[in-house]
Design a protein around this motif. Structure first.
Motif, PDB file in Angstrom:
ATOM      1  N   ILE A   1       2.262   2.427   3.058  1.00 49.03           N
ATOM      2  CA  ILE A   1       1.308   2.756   1.784  1.00 49.03           C
ATOM      3  C   ILE A   1       0.834   1.032   1.518  1.00 49.03           C
ATOM      4  O   ILE A   1       1.079   0.590   1.001  1.00 49.03           O
ATOM      5  CB  ILE A   1       1.327   3.329   0.541  1.00 49.03           C
ATOM      6  CG1 ILE A   1       2.450   5.012   0.888  1.00 49.03           C
ATOM      7  CG2 ILE A   1       0.425   3.302  -0.296  1.00 49.03           C
ATOM      8  CD1 ILE A   1       1.069   5.400   1.425  1.00 49.03           C
ATOM      9  N   ALA A   2      -0.455   1.037   1.157  1.00 53.76           N
ATOM     10  CA  ALA A   2      -1.225  -0.412   1.517  1.00 53.76           C
ATOM     11  C   ALA A   2      -0.498  -0.539  -0.076  1.00 53.76           C
ATOM     12  O   ALA A   2      -0.868   0.398  -1.064  1.00 53.76           O
ATOM     13  CB  ALA A   2      -2.917   0.054   1.423  1.00 53.76           C
ATOM     14  N   ILE A   3      -1.112  -1.872  -0.204  1.00 58.49           N
ATOM     15  CA  ILE A   3      -0.260  -2.191  -1.844  1.00 58.49           C
ATOM     16  C   ILE A   3      -1.364  -1.677  -2.824  1.00 58.49           C
ATOM     17  O   ILE A   3      -0.756  -1.779  -4.496  1.00 58.49           O
ATOM     18  CB  ILE A   3      -0.083  -3.258  -1.582  1.00 58.49           C
ATOM     19  CG1 ILE A   3       0.157  -4.317  -3.086  1.00 58.49           C
ATOM     20  CG2 ILE A   3      -1.492  -4.898  -1.041  1.00 58.49           C
ATOM     21  CD1 ILE A   3       0.696  -5.709  -2.833  1.00 58.49           C
ATOM     22  N   GLY A   4      -2.752  -1.977  -2.691  1.00 59.14           N
ATOM     23  CA  GLY A   4      -3.793  -1.588  -3.867  1.00 59.14           C
ATOM     24  C   GLY A   4      -3.451   0.110  -4.002  1.00 59.14           C
ATOM     25  O   GLY A   4      -3.826  -0.226  -4.313  1.00 59.14           O
TER      26      GLY A   4
ATOM     27  N   GLU B   1       5.528  13.756   0.434  1.00 57.96           N
ATOM     28  CA  GLU B   1       7.135  14.394   0.388  1.00 57.96           C
ATOM     29  C   GLU B   1       7.250  13.035   1.402  1.00 57.96           C
ATOM     30  O   GLU B   1       8.610  12.978   0.896  1.00 57.96           O
ATOM     31  CB  GLU B   1       6.645  15.370   1.909  1.00 57.96           C
ATOM     32  CG  GLU B   1       6.380  16.541   0.621  1.00 57.96           C
ATOM     33  CD  GLU B   1       5.995  17.402   1.624  1.00 57.96           C
ATOM     34  OE1 GLU B   1       7.055  17.650   3.063  1.00 57.96           O
ATOM     35  OE2 GLU B   1       5.957  18.908   1.344  1.00 57.96           O
ATOM     36  N   GLU B   2       7.308  12.468   1.895  1.00 57.35           N
ATOM     37  CA  GLU B   2       7.587  11.226   2.976  1.00 57.35           C
ATOM     38  C   GLU B   2       7.852  10.015   1.572  1.00 57.35           C
ATOM     39  O   GLU B   2       8.847  10.140   1.984  1.00 57.35           O
ATOM     40  CB  GLU B   2       6.515  10.061   3.842  1.00 57.35           C
ATOM     41  CG  GLU B   2       7.672   9.203   4.839  1.00 57.35           C
ATOM     42  CD  GLU B   2       6.679   8.428   5.224  1.00 57.35           C
ATOM     43  OE1 GLU B   2       5.498   9.489   5.518  1.00 57.35           O
ATOM     44  OE2 GLU B   2       6.960   7.669   6.071  1.00 57.35           O
ATOM     45  N   ILE B   3       7.340   9.585   0.954  1.00 58.23           N
ATOM     46  CA  ILE B   3       7.510   8.891  -0.280  1.00 58.23           C
ATOM     47  C   ILE B   3       8.394   9.196  -0.968  1.00 58.23           C
ATOM     48  O   ILE B   3       9.323   8.590  -0.914  1.00 58.23           O
ATOM     49  CB  ILE B   3       6.064   8.858  -1.330  1.00 58.23           C
ATOM     50  CG1 ILE B   3       4.890   8.170  -0.133  1.00 58.23           C
ATOM     51  CG2 ILE B   3       6.483   8.192  -2.141  1.00 58.23           C
ATOM     52  CD1 ILE B   3       3.695   8.235  -1.051  1.00 58.23           C
TER      53      ILE B   3
ATOM     54  N   ALA C   1      -5.633   9.126  -0.388  1.00 59.99           N
ATOM     55  CA  ALA C   1      -4.985   7.779  -0.059  1.00 59.99           C
ATOM     56  C   ALA C   1      -3.812   7.820   0.495  1.00 59.99           C
ATOM     57  O   ALA C   1      -3.198   6.933   1.583  1.00 59.99           O
ATOM     58  CB  ALA C   1      -5.080   6.567  -1.174  1.00 59.99           C
ATOM     59  N   LEU C   2      -2.770   8.673  -0.346  1.00 61.92           N
ATOM     60  CA  LEU C   2      -1.559   8.473  -0.412  1.00 61.92           C
ATOM     61  C   LEU C   2      -1.076   9.434   0.993  1.00 61.92           C
ATOM     62  O   LEU C   2       0.437   9.535   1.109  1.00 61.92           O
ATOM     63  CB  LEU C   2      -0.667   8.859  -1.151  1.00 61.92           C
ATOM     64  CG  LEU C   2      -0.816   8.336  -2.860  1.00 61.92           C
ATOM     65  CD1 LEU C   2       0.463   9.098  -3.976  1.00 61.92           C
ATOM     66  CD2 LEU C   2      -0.078   7.041  -2.539  1.00 61.92           C
ATOM     67  N   GLY C   3      -1.894   9.518   1.956  1.00 65.53           N
ATOM     68  CA  GLY C   3      -1.501  10.551   2.755  1.00 65.53           C
ATOM     69  C   GLY C   3      -1.516  11.892   2.707  1.00 65.53           C
ATOM     70  O   GLY C   3      -1.024  12.815   3.869  1.00 65.53           O
TER      71      GLY C   3
ATOM     72  N   MET D   1       7.435   3.358  -1.255  1.00 64.61           N
ATOM     73  CA  MET D   1       6.258   3.345  -0.583  1.00 64.61           C
ATOM     74  C   MET D   1       5.780   2.843   0.558  1.00 64.61           C
ATOM     75  O   MET D   1       5.176   2.725   1.548  1.00 64.61           O
ATOM     76  CB  MET D   1       5.077   3.237  -2.020  1.00 64.61           C
ATOM     77  CG  MET D   1       4.625   4.370  -2.391  1.00 64.61           C
ATOM     78  SD  MET D   1       3.406   4.610  -3.694  1.00 64.61           S
ATOM     79  CE  MET D   1       3.915   3.252  -4.951  1.00 64.61           C
ATOM     80  N   ASN D   2       6.792   1.662   0.365  1.00 70.06           N
ATOM     81  CA  ASN D   2       6.094   0.308   1.880  1.00 70.06           C
ATOM     82  C   ASN D   2       6.498   1.294   3.408  1.00 70.06           C
ATOM     83  O   ASN D   2       6.417   0.998   4.191  1.00 70.06           O
ATOM     84  CB  ASN D   2       7.733  -0.868   1.408  1.00 70.06           C
ATOM     85  CG  ASN D   2       7.019  -1.728   0.321  1.00 70.06           C
ATOM     86  OD1 ASN D   2       5.291  -1.964   0.124  1.00 70.06           O
ATOM     87  ND2 ASN D   2       7.716  -2.134   0.009  1.00 70.06           N
TER      88      ASN D   2
END
Ligand code: HEM
Lengths: 148, 283
Positions: free
Chosen positions: A126-129, A45-47, A37-39, A121-122
């Motif tokens: 990444i979706a808030i959920g 890595e992006e986060i 879900a985080l990709g 994350m924004n």
């Protein structure tokens, strides 16, 4: 008797409605592997990169990281995030307790880091959920970071 | 003249809250929104009830300050409130509010002062096993006791005591951060004290208050509250109070709350519903 049956009727009615609402609105988010879900690798890595930038510009916490090795932090933070979100990684860094002992992380600094991660994350879209699924797992680790 | 004097702190509080974003942001040790808003009694909370959360976003080793003003327009009445509160180390909260209640039919007004002390006793809203538990005391004093006397209230001042527990789940229903707050309050107040304290028809002294809230985004929360109220006056009926609200936190120093409140019968006027708008500045 009728009171009891009415009560249990309304109770099961509400339970059913709630269950229907929950399953309708949360979709695959509940069951999807959090790492995915985080990709996956690219997402995590992006986060981590965004997170490092957020920390670098955050007066509230930057002092803690003055002597930190950024490359090492990046590598092990990514590994830890991967493990924490049920990704295909083994964490090979130091324990969180050993890493953060003696840092005197305050309540405010912990929350500042949480806000930096939210911002990271924004920026990664990444979706808030999904963010909240991760943040809840991070919150469980708080007592290893803020040591009394 | 006297009546305009009574709410005259409001402009000053407003002025202070306007400058809040310009002042340095030291007391922001908690996550945005977790300080809640200002309740009608001045204590940090929701709107109609206090919550276990302490005002502002001050954490340990920080001091926070909030100022607010609230306007409620009911069918037959209005209620204006202005106040301020301080939070020491996210442990102790002191609050003050001035309430002005207006009867639309004849423009008659009742003003009241509320002083509050709330102590965070244990736990935490977000982290650890224990919910945040707080204990509070509110000292209330009517500035216009005539109406209270006329309807049969025993006192023109009173003291409320309450214990409050609040827990937020970061990954709550629908993966939204959600909060539940429950209070037990000891109070003799008639209509929040605006109709005095105690009466000839003594009712229960211990009331239950509940609030639930959910952050749809990091900046917008929705929720509902319920407040049980005593019914101490034989001449007048008093009902429980409920509200549904939306709160907007554009940043850590400012919030706007809109609500629809359902206050039931007040001073003989049935079914008092209406809109509630509150703004808060924090530093
Ligand atoms: C749940 C929250 C946190 C997690 C999961 C976490 C995780 C980690 C990980 C995996 C590392 C690398 C360990 C290693 O190098 O072997 C690390 C390093 C570090 N963390 Fe945290 N951390 C958290 C909160 C914080 C907070 C709140 C602060 C301070 C405000 C902080 C400050 C640091 C610093 C300064 C380092 C670098 C240490 C060094 O290389 O000398 N961490 N953290």
């Amino acid at each position: 008797m009728s009171v009891i049956s009415e009560f249990s009727f309304s109770k099961s009615f509400y339970a059913l409605t709630l269950a229907a609402l929950l399953s309708a609105c949360s979709g695959t988010q509940d069951t999807e592997n959090l790492y995915t879900a985080l990709g996956g690798e690219a997402g995590v890595e992006e986060i981590a990169d965004n997170f490092i930038m957020e920390i670098a510009y955050d007066d509230r916490v930057i002092a803690y990281f003055e002597d930190a090795n950024v490359d090492r932090f990046r590598q092990f933070f990514i590994e830890h995030l991967c493990m924490l979100t049920d990704g295909p990684c083994v964490y090979t860094g130091d324990t969180l307790i050993d890493t953060h002992v003696g840092m005197n992380v305050t309540v405010a600094a912990f929350n500042a880091i949480v806000e930096d991660l939210m911002a990271a994350m924004n920026k990664a879209g990444i979706a808030i959920g999904t963010q909240n699924r991760l943040l809840a797992r991070m919150a469980e680790l708080r007592e290893q970071i803020i040591q009394m | 003249m006297i009546n305009t004097m009574k709410l005259s702190i409001a402009p000053y509080l407003l002025l202070v809250s306007l400058f809040v974003p310009c002042v340095s942001a030291h007391a922001d040790g908690r996550i945005k929104g977790t300080g809640g808003v200002s309740s009608v009694s001045g204590a940090g909370g929701g709107g109609l009830i206090a919550w276990a959360t302490l005002t502002s976003l001050a954490s340990e080793q920080q001091r926070g300050f909030t100022a607010f003003t609230t306007y409620t327009d009911l069918d037959d009445f209005t209620l204006e409130v202005a106040g301020a509160a301080v939070n020491f180390n996210d442990r102790v909260e002191l609050s003050y509010a001035r309430q002005r209640f207006t009867i639309k039919a004849n423009d008659a007004q009742i003003a009241q002062d509320k002083y509050g002390l709330k102590v965070r006793v244990a736990g935490d809203l977000l982290y650890g096993k224990l919910p945040q538990i707080a204990a509070g005391i509110e000292r209330n004093r009517l500035l216009d006791p005539a109406t209270a006397r006329a309807v049969g209230a025993v006192d023109d001042n009173g003291t409320d005591l309450y214990v409050s527990a609040a827990r937020a789940w970061i990954d709550g229903p629908f993966h939204r951060t959600s909060m539940l707050n429950v209070n037990l309050r000891y109070s003799k107040a008639n209509q929040y004290g605006l109709l005095g304290y105690g009466g000839d028809d003594r009712d229960t002294r211990v009331q239950v208050e509940v609030a639930a809230a959910m952050f749809l985004t990091r900046s917008i929360a929705i929720g509902a509250e319920y407040r049980q109220k005593p019914d101490n006056l034989s001449a007048l009926r008093e009902d429980e109070a409920t509200d549904v609200f939306v709160a907007w936190f554009p940043n850590k120093h400012f919030s706007v709350t809109g609500a629809y409140v359902m206050l039931g019968e007040i001073a003989g006027a049935a079914q008092q519903n209406g809109f509630y708008l509150s703004i808060q500045g924090a530093l």
